[in-house]
Design an enzyme around this catalytic site. Structure first.
Site, PDB file in Angstrom:
ATOM      1  N   LYS A 169      -6.027   4.654  -0.532  1.00 37.32           N
ATOM      2  CA  LYS A 169      -5.622   5.885  -1.276  1.00 37.32           C
ATOM      3  C   LYS A 169      -6.879   6.795  -0.961  1.00 37.32           C
ATOM      4  O   LYS A 169      -6.627   7.945  -1.443  1.00 37.32           O
ATOM      5  CB  LYS A 169      -5.580   5.556  -2.663  1.00 37.32           C
ATOM      6  CG  LYS A 169      -4.214   4.849  -3.209  1.00 37.32           C
ATOM      7  CD  LYS A 169      -4.423   4.742  -4.657  1.00 37.32           C
ATOM      8  CE  LYS A 169      -5.060   3.229  -5.058  1.00 37.32           C
ATOM      9  NZ  LYS A 169      -4.695   2.153  -4.653  1.00 37.32           N
ATOM     10  N   VAL A 219       0.725   5.186  -4.299  1.00 35.66           N
ATOM     11  CA  VAL A 219       1.313   5.287  -5.646  1.00 35.66           C
ATOM     12  C   VAL A 219       2.532   4.169  -5.909  1.00 35.66           C
ATOM     13  O   VAL A 219       3.573   4.544  -5.431  1.00 35.66           O
ATOM     14  CB  VAL A 219       1.668   6.571  -6.002  1.00 35.66           C
ATOM     15  CG1 VAL A 219       2.133   7.002  -7.441  1.00 35.66           C
ATOM     16  CG2 VAL A 219       0.612   7.672  -5.623  1.00 35.66           C
ATOM     17  N   ALA A 221       2.798   1.074  -5.476  1.00 30.98           N
ATOM     18  CA  ALA A 221       2.760  -0.238  -4.489  1.00 30.98           C
ATOM     19  C   ALA A 221       4.253  -0.121  -3.846  1.00 30.98           C
ATOM     20  O   ALA A 221       4.488   0.850  -3.032  1.00 30.98           O
ATOM     21  CB  ALA A 221       2.857  -1.609  -5.408  1.00 30.98           C
ATOM     22  N   GLY A 242      -4.585 -10.429  -7.862  1.00 28.27           N
ATOM     23  CA  GLY A 242      -4.172  -9.386  -6.905  1.00 28.27           C
ATOM     24  C   GLY A 242      -3.867  -8.310  -7.248  1.00 28.27           C
ATOM     25  O   GLY A 242      -3.332  -7.442  -6.532  1.00 28.27           O
ATOM     26  N   ASP A 264      -9.095   5.047  -9.717  1.00 22.53           N
ATOM     27  CA  ASP A 264      -7.610   4.745  -8.954  1.00 22.53           C
ATOM     28  C   ASP A 264      -6.514   5.479  -9.481  1.00 22.53           C
ATOM     29  O   ASP A 264      -5.722   6.177  -8.578  1.00 22.53           O
ATOM     30  CB  ASP A 264      -7.538   3.216  -9.121  1.00 22.53           C
ATOM     31  CG  ASP A 264      -6.529   2.841  -8.190  1.00 22.53           C
ATOM     32  OD1 ASP A 264      -6.480   2.734  -6.926  1.00 22.53           O
ATOM     33  OD2 ASP A 264      -5.497   2.370  -8.764  1.00 22.53           O
ATOM     34  N   LYS A 310      -4.214   8.500  -7.415  1.00 25.79           N
ATOM     35  CA  LYS A 310      -2.644   8.443  -7.538  1.00 25.79           C
ATOM     36  C   LYS A 310      -2.273   9.597  -7.900  1.00 25.79           C
ATOM     37  O   LYS A 310      -1.049  10.166  -7.415  1.00 25.79           O
ATOM     38  CB  LYS A 310      -2.136   7.328  -8.399  1.00 25.79           C
ATOM     39  CG  LYS A 310      -2.653   5.993  -7.609  1.00 25.79           C
ATOM     40  CD  LYS A 310      -2.164   4.785  -8.319  1.00 25.79           C
ATOM     41  CE  LYS A 310      -2.642   3.468  -7.798  1.00 25.79           C
ATOM     42  NZ  LYS A 310      -2.285   2.197  -8.654  1.00 25.79           N
TER      43      LYS A 310
END
Length: 815
Positions: free
Chosen positions: A579, A609, A611, A664, A678, A682
């Site tokens: 990103k 944004v 996944a 993950g 993060d 996004k």
């Protein structure tokens, strides 16, 4: 009668000669044969080198002659029984002594005349044919040797003599009328003038020899035996998917051979064309393979394109100026100048305004040509009526060839658009009125990409090959590669997309394979690869210059995000889940978008944004259809949603964050997720994709982490700080319980302002029941005013992120 010609590779050594003799022996059972052979592979080059070496007064020419002698005597030992060798050895010795005498003279004089050079160059065919004739007689007793110099008569233009067809045809016809042998073996390439001096028919002249004989005897067919399975749709050394052409017309074959299809010497067709004698191109090493039949009326197929060929090492000369407009004779003067310098013009195009003429010639002739042209037009140049000749070197001519192209609309359009999509710049275009050939001049560095792209477009059922260069092969990268391996066959069979992974890299090692990395054991191959180097990785990707190249960034690295411009500006698509680039300075974001448009290189980042959720794609369709986004509410962190959905009195905050990392769901540095950075990235990306200009610092970040947590510099200290401040997080949980709400980290954009932060979500909100690692986005637009457009689903995890990256790659394949 059938005429057969065997090239240098077919007679390169004793083993190959045995294969040649076997083919001749089999055919001699049914037909009378005239068999023309070339020199042993590489011998003609050695002879020319010997001549130049002797003329330079370098005694090494004697070593070259010794090498030639040894090569031929070794063949005698392997092919001919010892008891039968005396006569042929004496013949070879006589020829070698003659060759030595000629070269000794060149050494003494310090020069080599064109007449002597012709004589020297012709020894290769003379030596090979005499040996093969004796070897053939062991298998076909009713055979004999005939020196072509006694049958083919030329003028005295040494180096590339012109045939006197009236004398030649009579000599050949009379000889074969009287000859009773089943097989006659003749040397190719060599002939003689009226004074019985040896002449040659030019490089590739053995083909020409065979065609001359075939025409003179009215042969039923001329067979050219070589080391490939006929003429191909493109050069198989450059285009691995090239296919043999089964049937082709004389005109198409001449076009392809002119444009570099080396399997056939261009003048070969001319003698047999008049009598419509078919030519068969066959493979000595696979004699049962059909090959290519060249004839007057070939069997047609649905594809109007028969082949794609090219000529490299081309220079483009441009002569232009207002002084050429309406002035007759400019072209005549230009071409007369080139003719005087003995420069062959390969390509011509002229603007209808008569303002400029472009010609293509060999690079090696360019400097001489420019000097001669500028001298011819010296007066006009001094008066500024014509510009000095402009020369561009290191170019290549690529040609589409097909007799039926004139009956199909849009061929040139498809050609140009296909090259354009791969950023292959066309410098000049030529198309004859016959529409049998469309030629373009391009940069030589782009030839491999151009040939493969065009072949894919016209011959491979529109199968599109995508070449992937993947950086980042951790959790998400591993899932991505596994998905490619699983879906590769399906994509090729159903979507006509051929995926190849050309490079893989992590922070330690990188692996390149131009033919595609096998995905069966890719981890071990990478571990055994070379040391990773980002600059070297970029250079290798650019140098390969493969069509439909895609750089796939599956890292969270600032440095990697900063190199996208280097790929996009080279027409290399970029697919990324990183990103950082799209949330960087607005100027950089706009630059990347601009480069993508300018160089026709897709820049896709759906996984930035949500996944694998189609959030950005849906947003793009809204904007493209004329809708306007006014407000966005979203839970955009699957990791934070997972954390707050699982955080409870019995499952402490520290352990939940740890588990999210194991699953993950978080970035390698979990502080990026928990700090809100993060999510801010996004929402910024969504805002920019909605058409608004905003910087990262314009977004209000209501961070819920204590200051001490934010100030940590490594993961170990960060997790310690989470334990230390457990009461802070527990208090957030208590407050949510008291309000009968759930904790969500929400991103909002409304009225030009944006913010991210924790919110206590009541039960009536659609965000309340957001489970697990799910994301949700609400778009309020001019069309979705009261009820927003909602996108909801899993927004984190290696598998779904990998699938989102994969989907972007497929989008490029479907363009």
């Amino acid at each position: 009668m059938i005429v057969l010609k065997f090239g240098g590779t077919s007679v390169a050594n004793a083993e190959n000669i045995s294969k040649t003799i076997a083919i001749v022996s089999n055919k001699s059972n049914d037909d009378k044969l005239a068999v023309v052979v070339s020199a042993f592979s590489g011998v003609t080059d050695l002879l020319i080198l010997a001549g130049k070496t002797a003329a330079a007064k370098d005694k090494n020419y004697k070593n070259i002659v010794a090498e030639i002698e040894q090569k031929h005597k070794a063949a005698i030992d392997e092919l001919i029984p010892l008891t039968e060798q005396t006569e042929i050895i004496n013949t070879i010795n006589s020829n070698i002594n003659h060759l030595k005498t000629l070269l000794d003279g060149c050494y003494l004089l310090g020069e080599i005349s064109i007449r002597t050079a012709d004589s020297v160059a012709g020894f290769g065919e003379l030596l090979s044919s005499q040996i093969i004739a004796v070897a053939l007689k062991q298998k076909v007793s009713n055979s004999e040797f005939k020196d072509s110099r006694e049958l083919i008569k030329t003028n005295s233009n040494f180096g590339k003599a012109s045939v006197d067809f009236e004398k030649t045809n009579k000599l050949i016809a009379d000889y074969f009328d009287k000859n009773s042998n089943q097989v006659v073996l003749l040397p190719g390439f060599i002939a003689s003038d009226t004074a019985e001096n040896s002449t040659t028919l030019g490089r590739g002249g053995s083909d020409y020899t065979a065609a001359i004989i075939a025409a003179a005897v009215k042969a039923s067919i001329l067979e050219i035996w070589t080391d490939v399975n006929g003429m191909f749709t493109a050069n198989p050394k450059i285009v691995k998917q090239a296919q043999p052409i089964e049937n082709i017309s004389y005109q198409e074959a001449m076009e392809l051979s002119h444009f570099g299809a080396k399997v056939l010497y261009p003048p070969t067709i001319q003698p047999v064309l008049k009598d419509s004698i078919p030519i068969f191109i066959k493979n000595t090493f696979e004699p049962d393979v059909y090959g290519t039949l060249i004839s007057k009326n070939p069997v047609s197929n649905t594809n109007p394109i028969k082949g794609i060929s090219h000529i490299d090492k081309i220079a483009l000369l441009t002569l232009e100026g207002s002084g050429m407009i309406g002035i007759s004779g400019s072209s005549k003067r230009l071409f007369e100048t080139l003719s005087r310098e003995n420069i062959n013009v390969i390509f011509i195009t002229q603007a209808s305004s008569e303002h400029s003429i472009c010609i293509g010639i060999l690079n090696s002739d360019a400097d001489v040509a420019k000097e001669a042209i500028d001298t011819t037009f010296e007066i006009e140049i001094s008066q500024n009526k014509i510009d000095p000749c402009v020369v561009e070197k290191d170019l290549c001519i690529v040609a589409l060839v097909g007799e039926s192209m004139k009956n199909h609309q849009g061929i040139s359009g498809k050609m140009f658009s296909t090259l354009g999509k791969n950023n292959v710049n066309i410098r000049a275009i030529a198309q004859g009125a016959s529409e049998r050939n469309i030629s373009v001049v391009i940069n030589e560095k782009d030839v491999k990409k151009a040939l493969n792209t065009l072949h894919e477009r016209f011959f491979e059922d529109n199968t599109k090959q995508l070449n992937l260069f993947v950086m980042g092969i951790g959790n998400v990268g591993e899932k991505f590669i596994d998905q490619i391996a699983q879906q590769k066959k399906f994509l090729k069979d159903n979507l006509k997309i051929n995926l190849r992974v050309i490079a893989l890299s992590n922070s330690r090692k990188m692996l390149f394979d131009e033919e595609g990395i096998s995905l069966k054991d890719w981890k071990n191959e990478v571990n055994n690869g070379e040391t990773a180097n980002v600059n070297e990785f970029i250079s290798r990707v650019k140098a390969l210059n493969l069509r439909n190249s895609i750089f796939v960034d599956i890292t969270a690295d600032y440095d990697i995000a900063s190199i996208y411009d280097q790929f996009l500006s080279e027409n290399i698509a970029v697919v990324t889940c990183n990103k950082i680039a799209c949330s960087s300075k607005l100027e950089n974001y706009k630059k990347l978008k601009s480069l993508s448009r300018k160089y026709n290189a897709p820049f896709l980042f759906e996984t930035n944004v949500g996944a694998g959720l189609p959030i950005i794609d849906t947003l793009k369709h809204l904007i493209a259809s004329g809708d306007k986004v006014n407000k966005i509410n979203a839970v955009l962190s699957g990791s934070l949603n997972f954390i707050f959905n699982n955080f409870s009195e019995t499952y402490n905050f520290h352990d939940v964050v740890k588990e999210a990392g194991v699953q993950g769901f978080t970035e390698p540095d979990p502080k990026i997720d928990l700090s809100g950075v993060d999510v801010a990235r996004k929402i910024l990306i969504l805002i920019r994709e909605s058409g608004y200009a905003m910087e990262m610092e314009d977004i209000e970040n209501n961070c819920f982490l204590p200051q001490e947590c934010m100030e940590t510099t490594n993961n170990e200290d960060f997790f310690k700080s989470l334990t230390k401040h457990a009461d802070h997080f527990n208090n957030l949980l208590k407050e949510a319980k008291a309000k009968d709400s759930r904790i969500k980290f929400v991103a909002s954009f409304d009225n030009g302002k944006a913010s991210v932060g924790l919110q206590f979500i009541p039960k009536e909100s659609p965000f309340y029941n957001l489970e697990g690692k799910d994301n949700i986005v609400e778009f309020y637009t001019d069309r979705y005013i009261e009820q927003p457009l909602i996108i909801k689903g899993a927004g984190a995890g290696a598998a779904v992120t990998a699938s989102g990256i994969f989907a972007d790659v497929i989008r490029i394949g479907n363009v």
